[in-house]
Design an enzyme around this catalytic site. Structure first.
Site, PDB file in Angstrom:
ATOM      1  N   TYR A 181       0.838  -1.195   0.000  1.00  0.00           N
ATOM      2  CA  TYR A 181       0.000   0.000   0.000  1.00  0.00           C
ATOM      3  C   TYR A 181       0.877   1.251   0.000  1.00  0.00           C
ATOM      4  O   TYR A 181       2.057   1.226   0.365  1.00  0.00           O
ATOM      5  CB  TYR A 181      -0.969   0.006   1.186  1.00  0.00           C
ATOM      6  CG  TYR A 181      -0.339   0.208   2.550  1.00  0.00           C
ATOM      7  CD1 TYR A 181      -0.149   1.485   3.076  1.00  0.00           C
ATOM      8  CD2 TYR A 181       0.047  -0.884   3.320  1.00  0.00           C
ATOM      9  CE1 TYR A 181       0.407   1.674   4.324  1.00  0.00           C
ATOM     10  CE2 TYR A 181       0.604  -0.706   4.575  1.00  0.00           C
ATOM     11  CZ  TYR A 181       0.785   0.575   5.074  1.00  0.00           C
ATOM     12  OH  TYR A 181       1.354   0.758   6.316  1.00  0.00           O
ATOM     13  N   CYS A 182       0.259   2.352  -0.438  1.00  0.00           N
ATOM     14  CA  CYS A 182       0.927   3.652  -0.499  1.00  0.00           C
ATOM     15  C   CYS A 182      -0.166   4.713  -0.432  1.00  0.00           C
ATOM     16  O   CYS A 182      -1.325   4.392  -0.162  1.00  0.00           O
ATOM     17  CB  CYS A 182       1.763   3.779  -1.773  1.00  0.00           C
ATOM     18  SG  CYS A 182       0.814   3.536  -3.291  1.00  0.00           S
ATOM     19  N   THR A 183       0.174   5.953  -0.684  1.00  0.00           N
ATOM     20  CA  THR A 183      -0.800   7.028  -0.483  1.00  0.00           C
ATOM     21  C   THR A 183      -1.987   6.925  -1.435  1.00  0.00           C
ATOM     22  O   THR A 183      -3.140   6.921  -1.011  1.00  0.00           O
ATOM     23  CB  THR A 183      -0.128   8.404  -0.654  1.00  0.00           C
ATOM     24  OG1 THR A 183       1.031   8.452   0.168  1.00  0.00           O
ATOM     25  CG2 THR A 183      -1.081   9.525  -0.262  1.00  0.00           C
TER      26      THR A 183
END
Length: 266
Positions: A181-183
């Site tokens: 996951y990331c922004t």
């Protein structure tokens, strides 16, 4: 809150970058948008802020180009635009990994949506009974602001450090389901393609990243806020501005530039 903030990206082959830049920049100026758009041979990455009507007009214009017809944006609101100016930049990559064998414009990485990930975390395993490992692909100053507390955090200073960290730690992920996951989705998508190329199995990206997770399930299982690369500093689980303390904000500045003026990530 009168300003709509959007983030969006799309991996798609682009071969007319200088001319495309001029068209996009002219349209942004005409609509008085503020923010940053990155264009590269592998696609587009953008953060924009303006009143809703101007944003919707721009996105409708952009989607007239068939290459961007499927572009989906994450939304949040603020009282003012968190960018000082409008920039459209040409880059080698819209998110720098320096792994030329990875060609995300050639096909999407497997993904799970927010509701599915929440259910997996609620039940403690995926639908096949495998243990779920969350992988945070962001930089250390971002994870300091907020993260899934059980996630793997390699404390990297740059996304380009992730491949080496994974190569030294592959045993951790064996026989498990991995969700990166990331922004906003761009880094975790590229990370999954790299992991597949490295022979890792059962690897997924979180569709739409943290911002979409907040939007769809309210940030359940998340601790803290989400760092964003603009003058808001961070957003909370309701996607409202959540200013962070100056030391953390300062550490997030890129190449000596103010937040919102460095390289755009999502």
């Amino acid at each position: 809150m009168s300003i709509l903030n959007i983030s969006a990206y799309r991996f798609v082959s682009l071969d007319d970058l200088p001319a495309l830049r001029e068209r996009v920049l002219a349209q942004c100026h005409a609509l008085e948008l503020k923010g940053t758009i990155l264009l590269a041979p592998e696609g587009i990455n953008l953060f924009l802020a303006a009143p809703r009507e101007a944003i919707e007009t721009f996105m409708a214009w952009l989607r007239q180009d068939s290459r961007f017809a499927g572009l989906q944006a994450k939304e949040s609101l603020s009282d003012g635009a968190p960018f000082k100016r409008m920039r459209v930049r040409l880059k080698k990559e819209i998110i720098t990994l320096r792994q030329p064998a990875i060609r995300p414009e050639g096909g999407r990485a497997p993904a799970v949506d927010a509701a599915t990930l929440k259910r997996w975390l609620d039940q403690g395993h995926d639908d096949q009974g495998r243990h779920v490992v969350l992988l945070d692909t962001r930089n250390a100053y971002e994870t300091d602001v907020g993260m899934f507390p059980q996630a793997v955090d390699y404390r990297i200073a740059s996304f380009t450090e992730l491949p080496a960290a994974l190569a030294a730690d592959q045993a951790r992920y064996r026989d498990k389901t991995v969700v990166s996951y990331c922004t906003g989705g761009i880094r975790c998508e590229k990370a999954v393609l790299h992991m597949q190329d490295a022979g890792m199995e059962n690897v997924y990206q979180l569709e739409g990243g943290i911002l979409k997770y907040f939007e769809e399930v309210g940030g359940v299982h998340w601790r803290g806020e989400c760092f964003v690369f603009d003058e808001r500093g961070a957003v909370d689980k309701a996607l409202s501005p959540a200013p962070i303390q100056p030391p953390a904000l300062s550490s997030g500045r890129l190449e000596g530039s103010p937040v919102g003026e460095g390289e755009l990530y999502t």
